[in-house]
Design an enzyme around this catalytic site. Sequence first.
Site, PDB file in Angstrom:
ATOM      1  N   ARG A 163      42.187  35.139  52.653  1.00 22.52           N
ATOM      2  CA  ARG A 163      43.302  34.883  52.103  1.00 22.52           C
ATOM      3  C   ARG A 163      44.775  35.362  52.328  1.00 22.52           C
ATOM      4  O   ARG A 163      45.704  34.584  52.342  1.00 22.52           O
ATOM      5  CB  ARG A 163      43.260  35.132  50.205  1.00 22.52           C
ATOM      6  CG  ARG A 163      41.984  34.111  49.662  1.00 22.52           C
ATOM      7  CD  ARG A 163      42.208  34.369  47.976  1.00 22.52           C
ATOM      8  NE  ARG A 163      41.754  35.579  48.160  1.00 22.52           N
ATOM      9  CZ  ARG A 163      40.598  35.950  47.067  1.00 22.52           C
ATOM     10  NH1 ARG A 163      39.516  34.802  47.039  1.00 22.52           N
ATOM     11  NH2 ARG A 163      39.818  37.434  47.265  1.00 22.52           N
ATOM     12  N   ASN A 165      41.561  35.527  42.635  1.00 23.54           N
ATOM     13  CA  ASN A 165      41.019  37.612  43.169  1.00 23.54           C
ATOM     14  C   ASN A 165      40.141  37.975  42.756  1.00 23.54           C
ATOM     15  O   ASN A 165      39.121  37.980  42.651  1.00 23.54           O
ATOM     16  CB  ASN A 165      42.118  38.235  41.914  1.00 23.54           C
ATOM     17  CG  ASN A 165      43.481  37.630  41.704  1.00 23.54           C
ATOM     18  OD1 ASN A 165      43.841  38.464  42.391  1.00 23.54           O
ATOM     19  ND2 ASN A 165      44.533  37.292  40.565  1.00 23.54           N
ATOM     20  N   SER A 195      39.442  34.380  38.914  1.00 24.28           N
ATOM     21  CA  SER A 195      37.681  34.211  39.490  1.00 24.28           C
ATOM     22  C   SER A 195      37.242  34.924  40.607  1.00 24.28           C
ATOM     23  O   SER A 195      39.090  35.075  41.005  1.00 24.28           O
ATOM     24  CB  SER A 195      36.860  33.029  39.365  1.00 24.28           C
ATOM     25  OG  SER A 195      37.601  32.087  39.993  1.00 24.28           O
ATOM     26  N   LYS A 196      36.291  35.114  41.173  1.00 22.37           N
ATOM     27  CA  LYS A 196      36.839  35.499  42.764  1.00 22.37           C
ATOM     28  C   LYS A 196      37.639  34.879  43.957  1.00 22.37           C
ATOM     29  O   LYS A 196      37.407  34.949  45.118  1.00 22.37           O
ATOM     30  CB  LYS A 196      35.600  36.266  43.662  1.00 22.37           C
ATOM     31  CG  LYS A 196      33.960  35.950  43.351  1.00 22.37           C
ATOM     32  CD  LYS A 196      33.114  36.019  43.869  1.00 22.37           C
ATOM     33  CE  LYS A 196      31.615  34.649  44.182  1.00 22.37           C
ATOM     34  NZ  LYS A 196      30.098  35.310  44.232  1.00 22.37           N
ATOM     35  N   ARG A 197      37.553  33.074  42.719  1.00 25.90           N
ATOM     36  CA  ARG A 197      38.030  32.237  44.410  1.00 25.90           C
ATOM     37  C   ARG A 197      39.694  32.632  43.831  1.00 25.90           C
ATOM     38  O   ARG A 197      40.159  32.470  45.115  1.00 25.90           O
ATOM     39  CB  ARG A 197      37.699  31.304  43.741  1.00 25.90           C
ATOM     40  CG  ARG A 197      36.448  30.652  44.457  1.00 25.90           C
ATOM     41  CD  ARG A 197      36.241  29.565  43.899  1.00 25.90           C
ATOM     42  NE  ARG A 197      34.795  28.773  43.881  1.00 25.90           N
ATOM     43  CZ  ARG A 197      34.278  28.747  44.978  1.00 25.90           C
ATOM     44  NH1 ARG A 197      34.865  27.720  46.103  1.00 25.90           N
ATOM     45  NH2 ARG A 197      32.637  29.047  45.093  1.00 25.90           N
TER      46      ARG A 197
END
Length: 500
Positions: A468, A256, A252-254
Site C-alpha cells: 500500500r 489498515n 479492516s485489513k483492506r
Amino acid sequence: MTIRTRIAPSPTGDPHVGTAYIALFNQCFARLHGGQFILRIEDTDRQRSTPASEQAILDSLKWLGLNWDEGPDVGGAFGPYRQSERGAVYEQHAQLLLEKSHAFHCFCSSERLDTLRAEQMAAQTPVGYDGHCLNLTQSEVSAQIAADIPHVVRMKVPREGVCVINDLLRDPIEIEWSQVDMQVLLKADGMPTYHLANVVDDHLMQITHVIRGEEWISSAPKHKLLYEYFGWEMPQLCHLPLLRNPDKSKLSKRKNPTSILYYQRMGFLPEALLNYLGRMGWSMPDEREKFTLDEMVAVFDLKRVSLGGPIFDLEKLRWLNGTWIRENFSPEQLADRLHEWAFNRDYLLKILPLAQVRIETLSDFAPLTAFFVSGMLPLNADSFKSTGFEDEVLLQVLQFTLWRLEAQQDWQRDAIFAQLKDIAGAMQIKIKDFFAPLFIAIAGTQSSVSVIDAMSVLGPDMCRARLRHALDTLGGVGKKRMKAFEKNYQALSEATPESE
Ligand code: GLU
C-alpha cells in the site's frame, strides 16, 4: 454473584486488534469486580479454524499482558474451553429443543434454499427461511432421517411481535421477530452453529456479562429466544462500539493493518498498544492519555464507554508509543526490549539462512537485512524506475498483488509463490520481471534475499502495508483507474493462467 466474563475468539486468521480490545474490557470488568475472565475458543467452523491461529491468538493476547483465569491453555472447572471438544454437549441441547418443539428438522436442499433466496431478493422481501419443513409430521421426519436425507436443525422463531434487547450501554433495542431468521442450530455435519454453541457455553460456563462487539447485536434476539427456550437466565449484554479506520469505516485489513502480529513486528510496545486500546471509546476519569492496565482496572467503569465509533489511528498510536519509550524505560530496559523484539536468536535464525549465502563479512548483514527490522521503507517514485515498467503496468502489478494477498490465508512461501506466479502468468509478465517491483516494495531494493522468503517472514499485514505504501508513493491509483483495475483483475482471475 461472582462476575464472570469471557472472550470467545474464532481461530480463523491472524489475531485481530479488535479481539484484544474486547478482551481488555472484559478483563478490566472482571478484575474490578473480583470476578473471573475466561478465554473460550470458538472453533466450530472446521474448515477455517486452525491450531496455528489459536496459538497466535493466545500468544499475542499474552504478549499484550492480558491473562485469563480459565481457558484451553490453563484449564478450569468449566472445560473443555475449545468448542470442537464439546460436540456432545451441543447435540444434547439441540435434542432438548427438538423434544420441546422449539426446534425442527429441516431437509431443504441447498438448491431449494438458493432459489428461495434469489426469489426473496428479487421481490425485495426479507431474506430468510420460509418455514417449509416447519410442520412435517413425526413420521415424515423419521422416514427422511431413515432414508439418510441430509438435514439440519433449525430454531423456531415467532413471526409476529417485537423482541426487546437490553444492553448495558443503550436504551432497549427493539427488533421485529419477522426480521429474525429461523436460524440453523446444528449443521448437516452435526456441528453446532455459533448461536447454539455460544449460548450453551455462556450458560454452562456461568458467564454473567457478555461484553462483545456491536456487530453481534443482530444475533441477540436469537440468543434471547434460546435462553427462554432452555429456561435459563440470560447474561447481561453489553455491545462495545466497533473500532474504525480514520475514514470512519469499520477497521479492516483492506485499509489498515489489523493483526496484532503486525504491531509487534512494527515495534510497538505491548504496554502502549494496550493503553491505546483502552482509549477506544473509553477514557480515564481525569482524561489522561497514558495509563497502565492496573491503573485502568482500578477506575474501570463500563458506563464511561461512549458509543461514537472510536478511531484506531496509527499516528496517535505512534505518538503514544513514543511517550512510553521516552518516559518509561531506562536504556538498559530498552536494550532488553529491542533484544526481545527482533534482535533475538529466533528472529535472526529466520533471516540468517536467507542472508548467509549473500554476505562476505558480518558487517554486510545489517545493510542487506535492515528491511526485516524496519517499518515503512523510504521509497519515492524513482525507486521503481529500474523495473522498466510503464506506470500503468507497475501500478497494476502492485495493486493486483495486494488484492491477491488480501485473500490469502496460507502464508507459507510456496503458497505465496503460487499466487504470484498465477497473476504474473495471467498478466503475461515473466515472473522475474513481475518480482522486480515487489522486491522494491517489500525490501526497498531490487536485489535482496528472496522476496518470497522475505514476505513469508514479514507476515501478511506488514507485506500488505508495504505494498500500500508503494502504491501511495507512486501517487496512488485514483477512483477512475481503480474501477478499470477492478474489471481487469476480475477478468484475469477468471481466465485460466497460462503459466500453470
Ligand atoms: N466467536 C465469536 C467471535 O469470533 C464470538 C462472539 C461473541 O462474543 O459472542 O467474535
